[in-house]
Structures are given as C-alpha cells and as structure tokens.
Design an enzyme around this catalytic site. Structure first.
Site, PDB file in Angstrom:
ATOM      1  N   ARG A  87      66.439  70.997 -20.126  1.00 20.11           N
ATOM      2  CA  ARG A  87      66.828  70.526 -18.790  1.00 20.11           C
ATOM      3  C   ARG A  87      67.698  71.552 -18.069  1.00 20.11           C
ATOM      4  O   ARG A  87      67.930  71.454 -16.871  1.00 20.11           O
ATOM      5  CB  ARG A  87      67.556  69.190 -18.885  1.00 20.11           C
ATOM      6  CG  ARG A  87      68.841  69.224 -19.688  1.00 20.11           C
ATOM      7  CD  ARG A  87      69.475  67.839 -19.774  1.00 20.11           C
ATOM      8  NE  ARG A  87      70.682  67.822 -20.597  1.00 20.11           N
ATOM      9  CZ  ARG A  87      70.705  67.700 -21.915  1.00 20.11           C
ATOM     10  NH1 ARG A  87      69.560  67.595 -22.571  1.00 20.11           N
ATOM     11  NH2 ARG A  87      71.841  67.680 -22.590  1.00 20.11           N
ATOM     12  N   TYR A  88      68.209  72.552 -18.821  1.00 22.30           N
ATOM     13  CA  TYR A  88      69.063  73.574 -18.220  1.00 22.30           C
ATOM     14  C   TYR A  88      68.318  74.878 -17.930  1.00 22.30           C
ATOM     15  O   TYR A  88      68.695  75.609 -17.027  1.00 22.30           O
ATOM     16  CB  TYR A  88      70.242  73.898 -19.142  1.00 22.30           C
ATOM     17  CG  TYR A  88      71.138  72.723 -19.419  1.00 22.30           C
ATOM     18  CD1 TYR A  88      71.814  72.080 -18.384  1.00 22.30           C
ATOM     19  CD2 TYR A  88      71.318  72.251 -20.713  1.00 22.30           C
ATOM     20  CE1 TYR A  88      72.638  70.995 -18.634  1.00 22.30           C
ATOM     21  CE2 TYR A  88      72.141  71.169 -20.976  1.00 22.30           C
ATOM     22  CZ  TYR A  88      72.799  70.538 -19.942  1.00 22.30           C
ATOM     23  OH  TYR A  88      73.609  69.469 -20.190  1.00 22.30           O
ATOM     24  N   THR A  89      67.306  75.197 -18.717  1.00 28.42           N
ATOM     25  CA  THR A  89      66.647  76.492 -18.572  1.00 28.42           C
ATOM     26  C   THR A  89      65.465  76.409 -17.614  1.00 28.42           C
ATOM     27  O   THR A  89      64.917  75.341 -17.369  1.00 28.42           O
ATOM     28  CB  THR A  89      66.147  77.001 -19.936  1.00 28.42           C
ATOM     29  OG1 THR A  89      65.206  76.068 -20.467  1.00 28.42           O
ATOM     30  CG2 THR A  89      67.294  77.162 -20.909  1.00 28.42           C
ATOM     31  N   ALA A  96      69.334  73.431 -23.759  1.00 29.98           N
ATOM     32  CA  ALA A  96      68.314  72.380 -23.693  1.00 29.98           C
ATOM     33  C   ALA A  96      67.359  72.664 -22.536  1.00 29.98           C
ATOM     34  O   ALA A  96      67.695  73.372 -21.575  1.00 29.98           O
ATOM     35  CB  ALA A  96      68.976  71.027 -23.514  1.00 29.98           C
TER      36      ALA A  96
END
Length: 702
Positions: free
Chosen positions: A124-126, A122
C-alpha cells in the site's frame, strides 16, 4: 452393475489410488504451474501474470508509477487466485536490482536493500511500473505470437507465454523448489548470451565448448569475483549441474582492508556479525576494529582494521573467505520446462537451441499475423478503389436499391467484406485526393506483402531478421559484465595456532602435575612459588601459539596449546582436569615448540629413541602411547636434539657409570621402546639394582 459404482451411482475408489492420483496431480501442478520457469520467456506463472497485468494497466516504462496494491489486486482478481503476500514478494524480487540482473519492474519507495532484501515496505506504500527491459517480453504480445488461454474463472484470456525477444531464462535466471525437483539457474550477461545465440544461428553445428567462448560463466547482479575454474564452469554447462563460487572484492587502503563488493545475496551486516563473532571468541586476534562505511556513493564499503602493519592481509582474507560469507558457493541446476512442456535438466547448448526454436516460431507467427493483416487490408482497398472509380454508380445503387449490398457485390464483383467496407465508408473519404491515398497505401502494403512473403519463404532471410533483432536488443539493453571471472587460490582457514599471537612463553610442570605458562623465556621456573608439598619438575621454552606436550609415567603423551594454559602469576591448574591419564600415572616431563623439533625419549631401563614433536601431539583427553616401558621402568625427562648428526648421548647410571654414544646410533621412530643405550646388569628390570638416573643430549663442542 460396475463394481466401481454404488447402487446410488456414487463412484467408489480405493483410498490408495485416490491419494496417489491426487498427489501426482498436485505435483505436476507445482512443477508446471508454480515453481519452474519456461524456456520461452524464462518466467514462472506468477511472474508472467504480474508483468501481463501491469501491461494491461498501462504501466509501461513511459507511464507514471501506480500503487503496487493496484497491480497485486488485478493479478489476484483476474489471473492468479493465490495469496497476496506471495504475489507481492514475487513482484518485489523482479524490482530489486541486487536480486534481478535485468529488473522487470521499476519500483518507487522502499523495495528492500542488499542488507535485508525482505525489508521492503507494504504494497500500500510502494509504487511500480515496468522497466524498459520489460518491452523485451511484451512488445510482440498483440501480434499473434502466442496462444491465449482462459483465466481461472473463464471470464478473461491470458497469454500462455510471453513472446520474449531475448532468452530471459538465462539472463535473469530462476530458482524454485517443486515436488521432487528444484531449479537454480544463475543470471548471465545479455551481450554474451546474444553473442552465443548469433553464433548458433550462423553455425548450427557450434559445439558447447565454442559457445562457452561467448558465455564464459554466470554474471551476477553484484561485482563480486567468480573464482570457479574455467574447466569447472564448462562442466556445469555440459551437465546442467554443479556449483559456482563467488568471492568478495577487496583492496588495501591506508593499511586497512576495504571490501567494495559482496557476493550475490550476501548481507554486509551479516559479514560484520560473522567476523565480530570470531573476534569475541578470540579467534581473530589479528583484527582490531570493524566499520561499515557504506553510503549512497559507496553501496558496499566494509573496513577491516588489522592490529598492526605486520599482519599478513592476504592470509587473513584467505581465512575470512573460508570462514564467512565473503566467499559463497551457488548451486547450479539448469532445470526448466522445455518446448515439449516437460521439465528437464538441459545443457547450455540445448537451452540456446530450444530458445532459438521458440524465437523463430514466434517471429514466424508475428510475420504471418502481419501478412494476414496486410492481405486483408489490400483486399479492402481493392474494393474501395473499385467503388471510388465508379462512385456515381455506387451512390445511385445505394440510393435506389432497398438491399444495396448484394447489388454492389453482383455489379462490381465485390466480396461481402468489401461491400460492407464500401457501405461503411464516410462521405469525407469521397474527396478527389482519396484515390491517390488509396493507391499510395496499396503500393506501400504491396511492398510490405512481398517482403513478408519472401522472408517467410526463406530460412536465410529469417535467420538474418532474427539476428538483426537480437543485435538491436543487445545494443539497447546490454551492458558490461559485472562479475569478473578471476583465477584465485582456494581459501584456507587458519588453525588455532596461527590465529594466536606468537609471544615467548615458558611452560612449567610441577611434581604433582600442576601446569602454568609464564610470559618470556627469562623466568627461572624453580624460583616460582609452589603449593605445600609440591615443587618444580620440568619446564620448556616455546611460543604462545605452539603446542606443549606432556609425558606421563606410563609413556603416554598429551598436548595443549600454550596460550590456553593459566598464567604463572598463580599456581596453575592440575593437568588431570584437562586429561584422563591411567590410574596412578604421574606427569613426568614437558616438551614442545616447533613440530619438527627432534627429542630424545628414554626410560631408566636404558632404552631410548629419537622422535619429532609432531609425533607426540594427541588430540584426545586420554593421550596416546608413545614410549613403551619395560615392566618396572620409569620415564626420564625428554631431551631436545640440536643436530641429529653430531649430537652425542650421555647416559649416567645410579652406580656412577657413564656412557657416551653418537645420537645417530639411535633410530628415529614415532613410537616404541627404542634401542638399548646402556646395558644394565640383571635379567629383570623390576629386580635391577642399577638404573639410569639421567640422560642428556650434548651438542658438538658442548
């Protein structure tokens, strides 16, 4: 009152007209502002906005990565009021080196894999930043090269296009589906495309065939071979439509097949699933094992282990190319938005010519923008130098006059801009060395002004400049071709008989029409056990991958692959379960083996002909009529032919008469009644007292 308006002033419109206009407006929006790339920068609006938003966030190749959610938020909030999922997926695509030939985004984290491009984490992680290649699109953005338009809410400006220094539309390609049209532009090699552009700059009349000497074909992100013939590729570039075939790269290693490169957008896991599915269906007996040995050092390494070293690996791979995604076709549809703002399918020469026109316009705007800046600066420096040379008088005017600007303008013939600049000058710039600095800057700018004016005024100088810039970018960002262009034979799937192990087999037919297959040729069919009231009728020796052919009492033939028959360890199964013979018909004979093997078919009425086994193969349950029987006649056991030139036919009747004739006296036919072999007394076959009890084919010396 206008009939299109009500008394309250409300506009009236027929529903058909409203819906037609609404749908056409939507169609044009999808075509121009969503699905198709522009020839200038090769980007769709969402891609353009992502790249621009990242540049505005300072996410250049030299910066640190920032959360992808930050970028997506900026894109949606400022330029692209659509869904975050679609925006992020577009962003991911530009970061995947296996999807984009020259990625625009440098991603950190899980951005998907070739096996599953949708497996990315997602947003928000990358984290992400732009790649060095993105400078090709952004480097000239602030230099007056493009038009700026209001964003969706009118609070900001965004570029209508990016000033691409390279034909990105061909380098990274594009795919999309609009309303009533689609686009599929494959990626190409940067050096090859630049070489073609330079050729077109130097020789504007270069033909498309000559351009294809520089651009021989697409260049996908993977190292799979492109096997489309050169003439087909040329036709694609001439028409703007067609398809390109890519094939996996493999080699022999310790007797195994090792696949080291897969076609574009093909998953190694899917390939293994497709092969395993055929193995489970017993359609690939040549393969013993499959392994996926892919790792960091070998991103693609699929190992296929053959059953033995006698397996023809070339033939096996040809079958896999034909039946799995190891070979894949890609549609090509060079449909894009041209400089006139209209979508059109263009040929390669038109695309390059239009892009070069875009590039020349961009460079001209860049040079003119710089020239204007230089002229403005020279104008200010002229005023500053006048003031510097008369500094005491300037200071006196400023100290004594209530409105010094008009006085300065009148005294030294300064313009308003020059006067403002003089008045804004800091005291530190009154140093003695400042005159030297002003004159040095004037000389430098004057030299640049002369160069810009000469370049803008000369088509040849413009060509030289654009060519040099293209060569410089090709040197910095170019690489070797990844997808080799190779001439290969067309892949061909093996039929079931080739895929079946070839083992000796004896097919046995009983009097009641039951059939079974025994391994080997040494078995005595008559010694097998049969059901009560049943017994041996006929048998044929063949290979397990060959076809067994059955003749019934009506002269019809039926066919089954030998390996599909039940084992002779049991008592078999009735042929009526596999076929649908006419009512009352009985199965009389079995033959088969080599499709080219000749057989003698005859009836007890004394008629017969020679045919090949392949003529008797029927692919339907009802069989096909091959031997025409006189009324009342019966089918005799089919006899194999050894040599059609020297074999003899021996016919024996119920009255003990025998006739021997050369087999060559009989015709070779695919179907029919045949010729009379031995004459039977009596006018009507049904009323005859004498009939043929046996007919044999005897080889020479037999």
């Amino acid at each position: 009152m206008d009939e299109n308006y009500t008394s309250e002033g409300t506009e009236r419109l027929r529903l058909a007209e409203f819906t037609e206009k609404a749908y056409l407006d939507y169609s044009m929006y999808v075509i121009l502002d969503r699905a198709l790339p522009h020839i200038g920068d090769g980007l769709k609006p969402v891609q353009r906005r992502i790249v621009y938003a990242m540049s505005e966030l300072g996410l250049s190749a030299a910066s640190k990565h920032k959360k992808s959610a930050r970028t997506v938020g900026d894109v949606l909030g400022k330029f692209h009021p659509h869904g975050d999922t679609a925006c992020y997926e577009a962003m991911v695509l530009m970061a995947q080196s296996f999807s984009y030939r020259y990625p625009l985004i440098d991603g950190q984290g899980n951005w998907g894999s070739p096996d599953d491009p949708k497996s990315f984490a997602a947003m928000r992680y990358t984290e992400a930043k732009l790649t060095p290649y993105a400078k090709v699109l952004l480097a000239e953005l602030g230099q007056g090269t493009v038009d700026w338009v209001p964003n969706f809410d009118g609070t900001l400006k965004e570029p209508s296009l990016l000033p691409a220094r390279l034909p990105n539309v061909l380098l990274n390609g594009a795919s999309g589906i609009a309303v009533g049209m689609a686009t599929d532009i494959p990626s190409h090699n940067l050096r090859e495309v630049v070489s073609a552009c330079i050729r077109l700059i130097e020789v504007p009349k270069t033909t498309l065939e000559e351009l294809c000497e520089h651009i021989p074909g697409p260049d996908f992100p993977t190292e799979a071979e492109i096997i489309t013939p050169r003439e087909d590729l040329l036709k694609i570039y001439q028409t703007g439509r067609g398809s390109v075939r890519a094939r996996a790269v493999w080699e022999k290693e310790d007797g195994n097949i090792v696949v080291s490169a897969l076609p574009y957008q093909v998953s190694g896991n899917k390939i293994l699933e497709q092969i395993a599915s055929q193995m489970r269906g017993k359609k690939l007996p040549w393969i013993e094992d499959l392994r996926d040995e892919s790792d960091h050092e070998n991103p693609t390494r699929l190992v296929i282990v053959p059953r033995s070293n006698r397996v023809d690996l070339e033939r096996l791979m040809s079958h896999l190319f034909a039946t799995t995604d190891l070979e894949r076709a890609y549609r090509v549809n060079l449909n894009l938005i041209g400089l006139d703002g209209r979508p059109q399918v263009k040929d390669l020469r038109v695309i390059l010519r239009e892009w070069l026109e875009f590039r020349f316009t961009t460079v001209r705007r860049r040079l003119q923008h710089r020239l204007n800046k230089v002229l403005d600066r020279l104008h200010l420096l002229d005023g500053l130098l006048i003031a510097f040379l008369n500094i005491d008088e300037v200071i006196h005017i400023i100290r004594t006059e209530d409105e010094p600007k008009p006085v300065l303008m009148a005294r030294f013939e300064l313009t308003e801009v020059q006067a403002d600049y003089v008045l804004d000058t800091k005291l530190r710039q009154l140093a003695r060395l400042e005159e030297m600095k002003i004159r040095a800057e004037q000389e430098e700018l004057a030299e640049e002004r002369d160069y810009l004016e000469k370049t803008l005024g000369s088509r040849q100088r413009m060509k030289t400049l654009v060519r040099k810039e293209l060569q410089a970018d090709a040197e910095e960002y170019g690489d070797e071709r990844r997808s080799p262009l190779v001439v290969r034979e067309a892949a061909a799937a093996m039929d079931e008989s080739e895929l079946t192990p070839s083992e000796p087999s004896t097919v046995v037919l009983s009097e009641k029409g039951w059939v079974r297959a025994a391994k080997g040729h040494e078995i005595d069919p008559a010694s097998l056990s049969y059901k009560a009231g049943d017994g041996y009728r006929d048998a044929v020796r063949l290979r397990s991958n060959q076809t067994a052919i059955f003749l019934d009492s009506t002269g019809r033939s039926y066919a089954l692959l030998a390996h599909t028959l039940p084992s002779a360890r049991g008592q078999g199964e009735p042929l009526t379960g596999r076929f649908s013979p006419p009512d009352g018909a009985r199965f009389m004979s079995v033959l088969g083996g080599d499709p080219e093997q000749r057989w003698l078919l005859a009836s007890d009425a004394g008629y017969g002909f020679v045919t090949r086994a392949k003529n008797l193969i029927a692919n339907k349950k009802g069989g096909k009529s091959v031997l025409t029987l006189p009324k009342g006649a019966r089918v005799l056991k089919a006899q194999p032919v050894t040599d059609p030139h020297t074999d003899r036919v021996v016919a024996v009747t119920s009255e003990g008469r025998m006739l021997v004739i050369p087999l060559s006296d009989l015709p070779e036919m695919a179907r029919g009644k045949g010729n009379k072999i031995i004459g039977i007394p009596g006018k009507r076959v049904a009323e005859r007292e004498e009939y043929v009890v046996a007919m044999l084919v005897v080889p020479e010396g037999g």
